[in-house]
Design an enzyme around this catalytic site. Structure first.
Site, PDB file in Angstrom:
ATOM      1  N   THR A 101       8.281  11.102 -22.503  1.00  0.00           N
ATOM      2  CA  THR A 101       8.298  11.325 -21.051  1.00  0.00           C
ATOM      3  C   THR A 101       8.109   9.973 -20.355  1.00  0.00           C
ATOM      4  O   THR A 101       9.066   9.257 -20.147  1.00  0.00           O
ATOM      5  CB  THR A 101       7.222  12.340 -20.626  1.00  0.00           C
ATOM      6  OG1 THR A 101       5.959  11.962 -21.185  1.00  0.00           O
ATOM      7  CG2 THR A 101       7.570  13.739 -21.105  1.00  0.00           C
ATOM      8  N   LYS A 156       4.481  11.662 -28.907  1.00  0.00           N
ATOM      9  CA  LYS A 156       4.694  11.184 -27.552  1.00  0.00           C
ATOM     10  C   LYS A 156       3.366  11.257 -26.827  1.00  0.00           C
ATOM     11  O   LYS A 156       2.541  12.143 -27.073  1.00  0.00           O
ATOM     12  CB  LYS A 156       5.765  11.971 -26.812  1.00  0.00           C
ATOM     13  CG  LYS A 156       5.499  13.453 -26.558  1.00  0.00           C
ATOM     14  CD  LYS A 156       4.594  13.814 -25.400  1.00  0.00           C
ATOM     15  CE  LYS A 156       5.029  13.141 -24.119  1.00  0.00           C
ATOM     16  NZ  LYS A 156       4.103  13.537 -22.984  1.00  0.00           N
ATOM     17  N   THR A 185      -4.264  15.809 -26.859  1.00  0.00           N
ATOM     18  CA  THR A 185      -3.773  15.421 -25.537  1.00  0.00           C
ATOM     19  C   THR A 185      -2.422  14.728 -25.547  1.00  0.00           C
ATOM     20  O   THR A 185      -2.240  13.733 -24.879  1.00  0.00           O
ATOM     21  CB  THR A 185      -4.804  14.563 -24.802  1.00  0.00           C
ATOM     22  OG1 THR A 185      -5.161  13.465 -25.629  1.00  0.00           O
ATOM     23  CG2 THR A 185      -6.025  15.364 -24.467  1.00  0.00           C
ATOM     24  N   GLU A 244      -0.110   4.629 -19.970  1.00  0.00           N
ATOM     25  CA  GLU A 244       0.595   4.324 -18.729  1.00  0.00           C
ATOM     26  C   GLU A 244      -0.016   3.104 -18.032  1.00  0.00           C
ATOM     27  O   GLU A 244      -1.146   3.143 -17.556  1.00  0.00           O
ATOM     28  CB  GLU A 244       0.574   5.538 -17.799  1.00  0.00           C
ATOM     29  CG  GLU A 244       1.446   6.653 -18.320  1.00  0.00           C
ATOM     30  CD  GLU A 244       1.346   7.943 -17.537  1.00  0.00           C
ATOM     31  OE1 GLU A 244       2.252   8.776 -17.675  1.00  0.00           O
ATOM     32  OE2 GLU A 244       0.371   8.116 -16.789  1.00  0.00           O
ATOM     33  N   ASN A 297       1.811   7.292 -11.682  1.00  0.00           N
ATOM     34  CA  ASN A 297       1.324   8.639 -11.419  1.00  0.00           C
ATOM     35  C   ASN A 297       1.340   9.036  -9.961  1.00  0.00           C
ATOM     36  O   ASN A 297       1.209  10.210  -9.619  1.00  0.00           O
ATOM     37  CB  ASN A 297      -0.076   8.812 -12.021  1.00  0.00           C
ATOM     38  CG  ASN A 297      -0.010   8.928 -13.533  1.00  0.00           C
ATOM     39  OD1 ASN A 297       0.364   9.965 -14.058  1.00  0.00           O
ATOM     40  ND2 ASN A 297      -0.314   7.840 -14.217  1.00  0.00           N
ATOM     41  N   THR A 300       8.612  12.612  -8.268  1.00  0.00           N
ATOM     42  CA  THR A 300       9.634  12.192  -7.300  1.00  0.00           C
ATOM     43  C   THR A 300      10.370  10.960  -7.749  1.00  0.00           C
ATOM     44  O   THR A 300      11.279  10.509  -7.085  1.00  0.00           O
ATOM     45  CB  THR A 300       8.975  11.933  -5.939  1.00  0.00           C
ATOM     46  OG1 THR A 300       7.933  10.955  -6.087  1.00  0.00           O
ATOM     47  CG2 THR A 300       8.405  13.204  -5.354  1.00  0.00           C
TER      48      THR A 300
END
Length: 403
Positions: free
Chosen positions: A152, A178, A189, A275, A398, A403
């Site tokens: 992702t 992933k 998680t 991230e 995040n 969007t």
């Protein structure tokens, strides 16, 4: 145990095939549908999310794991199929039926996984069209497309393959995972899929996987959030030809150690790809009454926003670490606190060592990976976790995820 690290990911063990395809869940040409299959039926073990909100694919896995058997796993990315009501369960079951029919397998031998945005229905027409070509793509070299198709916000593939002799035969474990955000120790998680050609009893495989998850995936934290879809599955098809491994034997200990090595590799790959992360910190807590107390303190430190931002800023503000330990709800004597960055001690017997030590600690913090050791006394409790820094990039990713 002599361990060989090899290439091949989930298809490295004998008898496994994989594939990945663009099905239209994510924008073209991104791969978003993966399939992993064994040429022979095998034993399946799994560890699933502890989140109270559970996606339909996880509910299906939970039911199927009671039979301890499996032969294929199909996973989509770009859509979590979570909080999608009865339609979500219907869609997950249809994907399972489509794959089982195409592979001519019992429907209960196909497991389903999903990851991505929560609360949106799956684009089933696109998935229906993608299953036949996905089946045709199955091959021994399909491990990389499969690993790519489950990503992702990940920026890189996460694969592992290791080998060792067990019962006189060469046993291989492969894996793919992933995970980049929503990473915290409360079962895995993220998604992780492991394959092995070991012959192993069902409850023995489950015990080994549970132990490995507790020591690896449950010991990493990127942001303190757990997901609705967290899944770790391990499929063993027995093609290595070793005597069937049973719990409590030397062969089980060897297999467990090999499985833990594979899981740790994937867990640290997830941390490195957290991230926006630029650093990994191994947090070691020792000297508590129990391991559980040590882990509670380590988790509090690992998820402290003040600690994580200090790690990003390479700021040896050790007061934040000590303060986090103090609010973990565990009793300890502050006068016995010791803290070190790698081998640089900055606190000894509850007192600061001095400015020179802090300056040396700052140099340690410039490294991409280092160890933070908190000592709280002479009692036997200890724990180890891995965490990442919290960066501007994490906020950017995040703030605009949907969007």
């Amino acid at each position: 145990m002599n361990v060989n690290k090899i290439k091949g990911g989930v298809t490295a063990p004998t008898g496994f095939l994989a594939a990945g395809i663009h099905a239209g869940i994510k924008p073209a040409p991104m791969l978003d549908l993966a399939l992993l299959a064994s040429t022979h039926p095998g034993t399946m073990a799994g560890v699933l999310t502890q989140n109270r909100i559970v996606a339909p694919p996880v509910l299906l896995c939970r039911r199927q794991l009671k039979k301890h058997t499996g032969q294929a796993i199909v996973i989509n990315s770009g859509n979590a199929n979570a909080l999608t009501g009865s339609q979500g369960m219907s869609d997950a079951m249809e994907i399972r039926r489509l794959v089982s029919a195409a592979l001519r397998l019992p429907v209960g031998s196909v497991f389903v996984g999903s990851t991505g945005v929560i609360g949106r229905p799956l684009p089933m027409p696109a998935i229906r069209e993608a299953v036949p070509p996905l089946i045709r793509l199955l091959n021994r070299s399909g491990h990389k497309p499969a690993a790519q198709a489950i990503m992702t916000t990940d920026t890189r593939l996460k694969e592992v393959a290791v080998q060792a002799k067990i019962g006189g035969r060469l046993v291989t474990i492969g894996g793919m995972a992933k995970g980049s955000g929503m990473i915290h120790p409360d079962m895995a998680t993220m998604l992780a899929y492991l394959t092995t050609d070991a012959a192993i009893a069902p409850r023995t495989l489950q015990a080994a996987l549970t132990r490995a998850v507790n020591e690896t995936f449950n010991c990493i934290s990127v942001d303190g959030d757990t997901s609705t879809n967290d899944t770790v599955l391990c499929l063993a098809n027995g093609r290595a030809g070793n005597p069937t491994i049973q719990t409590g034997t030397p062969q089980w200990e060897t297999f467990s150690a090999l499985l833990q090595e594979a899981c740790l590799s994937l867990a640290l790959q997830i941390c490195r790809d957290g991230e926006g992360a630029t650093k990994i910190v191994e947090i070691v807590v020792r000297g508590t009454r129990t391991n559980r107390e040590a882990k509670k303190i380590a988790q509090t430190i690992a998820t402290s926003l003040l600690v994580k931002t200090a790690v990003f800023g390479e700021d040896p503000n050790w007061g934040r670490i000590v303060a986090a330990a103090g609010r973990a709800g565990v009793k300890f004597n502050p006068a016995k606190i010791g803290l070190a960055f790698d081998k640089t001690r900055v606190v000894h017997n509850g007192q600061p060592v001095g400015d020179r030590a802090d300056n040396r600690a700052q140099r340690v913090m410039r490294k991409k990976q280092y160890v933070m050791t908190l000592s709280l006394g002479n009692q036997p409790g200890c724990a180890k976790l891995w965490t990442t820094d919290l960066t501007y990039e994490y906020v950017r990713i995040n703030a605009s995820y949907t969007t």
